[in-house]
Design an enzyme around this catalytic site. Structure first.
Site, PDB file in Angstrom:
ATOM      1  N   GLN A  41       0.843  -1.198   0.000  1.00 48.85           N
ATOM      2  CA  GLN A  41       0.000   0.000   0.000  1.00 48.85           C
ATOM      3  C   GLN A  41       0.879   1.250   0.000  1.00 48.85           C
ATOM      4  O   GLN A  41       1.892   1.298   0.702  1.00 48.85           O
ATOM      5  CB  GLN A  41      -0.907   0.008   1.227  1.00 48.85           C
ATOM      6  N   CYS A  90      -6.342   6.486   5.940  1.00 51.88           N
ATOM      7  CA  CYS A  90      -5.681   6.719   7.225  1.00 51.88           C
ATOM      8  C   CYS A  90      -6.206   8.010   7.856  1.00 51.88           C
ATOM      9  O   CYS A  90      -6.093   9.088   7.263  1.00 51.88           O
ATOM     10  CB  CYS A  90      -4.172   6.800   7.052  1.00 51.88           C
ATOM     11  N   HIS A 129     -14.107   1.741   3.888  1.00 53.29           N
ATOM     12  CA  HIS A 129     -14.317   1.782   5.340  1.00 53.29           C
ATOM     13  C   HIS A 129     -15.360   2.877   5.563  1.00 53.29           C
ATOM     14  O   HIS A 129     -15.033   4.071   5.481  1.00 53.29           O
ATOM     15  CB  HIS A 129     -13.014   2.123   6.057  1.00 53.29           C
TER      16      HIS A 129
END
EC number: 1.3.1.-
Length: 313
Positions: free
Chosen positions: A64, A94, A162
């Site tokens: 990633q 993040c 997410h």
């Protein structure tokens, strides 16, 4: 159902991934915690160890990248291809403030037009397959409607969602309504990520979202490294398996790191998730937290495995 191990910075490095794979298996893909391209164009020592083929044998591993500069992504993707990688993941999820304030990770979602230009250049110039791991936006779930329009322009390997916004961090609950809408409207394959900690969580989610074909799990695996195997109908971890898993991790960290403090920091981090698996775990968790020498830590672990039983089936 395809199951993926999430990239968790500082936790799911190659030693952890290898131990999970060897002891429990169950995952179709293992994601490498993010690589930060630097001005020199070189991998850090940690990043290089994480991507070395010999450290990922038998696993389908996906590195990633964390950046908002297309030239950095393209250069890093080319270097990763030299190591044999044909799939790369872009981190747009993040929520860390140190990352977000630099416009990276979830912070990149605050500038969708710039993100669109980034993706346009990256998909044009990269020869590898590209997947994207994203949140719903910075502040409000409604931001994702426009973001999805952008994502739908590009032929992604998959879109890993997410369904929280950046300001949620890992609090509140995933927005399954927005996720369901994204699943229906996405032109790319979709993977779900968020709050799958137990087999019951998995069953509840798949009953609510029967069309989902792929799930990524992170924190749940730290608390139960056999979770993927259990979801596939296998047995939970017994004491002997957990001891072997622990010993592989501990030996790996002892070999790779120097100093009791550094090694114990890694192990203490693990036990904040893993300790509740055992009966009467609280007194051992306190002892582990206070341990400052590896010799003391090893004695505590011996006592834990000798005196307590697994409380999570």
């Amino acid at each position: 159902m395809r199951l993926y191990l999430a990239p968790l910075e500082g936790i799911t490095g190659w030693i952890f991934r290898s131990a999970v794979h060897e002891c429990f298996g169950g995952f179709d893909k293992y994601f490498v915690p993010f690589i930060r391209p630097n001005q020199m164009g070189h991998f850090s020592a940690r990043e290089k160890k994480d991507i070395l083929p010999e450290h990922n044998e038998g696993m389908y591993t996906v590195p990633q990248i964390l950046t908002n500069r297309p030239e950095d992504f393209i250069r890093t993707a080319h270097k990763l291809r030299e190591y044999g990688y044909e799939e790369i993941n872009l981190n747009l999820g993040c929520p860390s403030k140190t990352v977000v304030t630099k416009g990276r990770g979830a912070g990149f979602l605050a500038d969708p037009d710039r993100l669109d230009a980034f993706l346009d250049e990256v998909f044009e110039k990269c020869a590898v397959r590209i997947s994207v791991k994203t949140r719903l936006g910075m502040d409000e779930p409604e931001e994702f409607c426009y973001l999805l329009e952008i994502y739908n322009k590009y032929p992604m390997e998959e879109l890993i969602i997410h369904p929280r916004v950046q300001k949620d961090f890992y609090k509140n609950t995933p927005d399954l309504k927005v996720f369901a809408e994204a699943l229906a409207k996405s032109r790319n394959p979709v993977c779900y990520n968020g709050d799958i900690f137990t087999v019951e969580d998995y069953r509840r989610f798949t009953q609510m979202q029967p069309d989902v074909e792929c799930i990524m799990m992170g924190r749940g695996v730290l608390a139960d490294p056999a979770l993927a195997r259990k979801i596939r109908g296998g047995a939970g971890a017994d004491a002997a398996e957990l001891r072997r898993f622990h010993d592989l991790l501990y030996a790996g960290y002892c070999e790779e790191m120097s100093g009791d403090r550094t090694i114990l920091y890694k192990m203490k981090e693990l036990w904040t998730y893993l300790a509740p698996v055992f009966t009467n775990y609280k007194k051992y968790a306190k002892k582990i937290k206070k341990a400052e020498k590896c010799a003391v830590y090893e004695k505590i672990i011996d006592e834990l495995f000798e005196n307590e039983e697994i409380s999570v089936p």
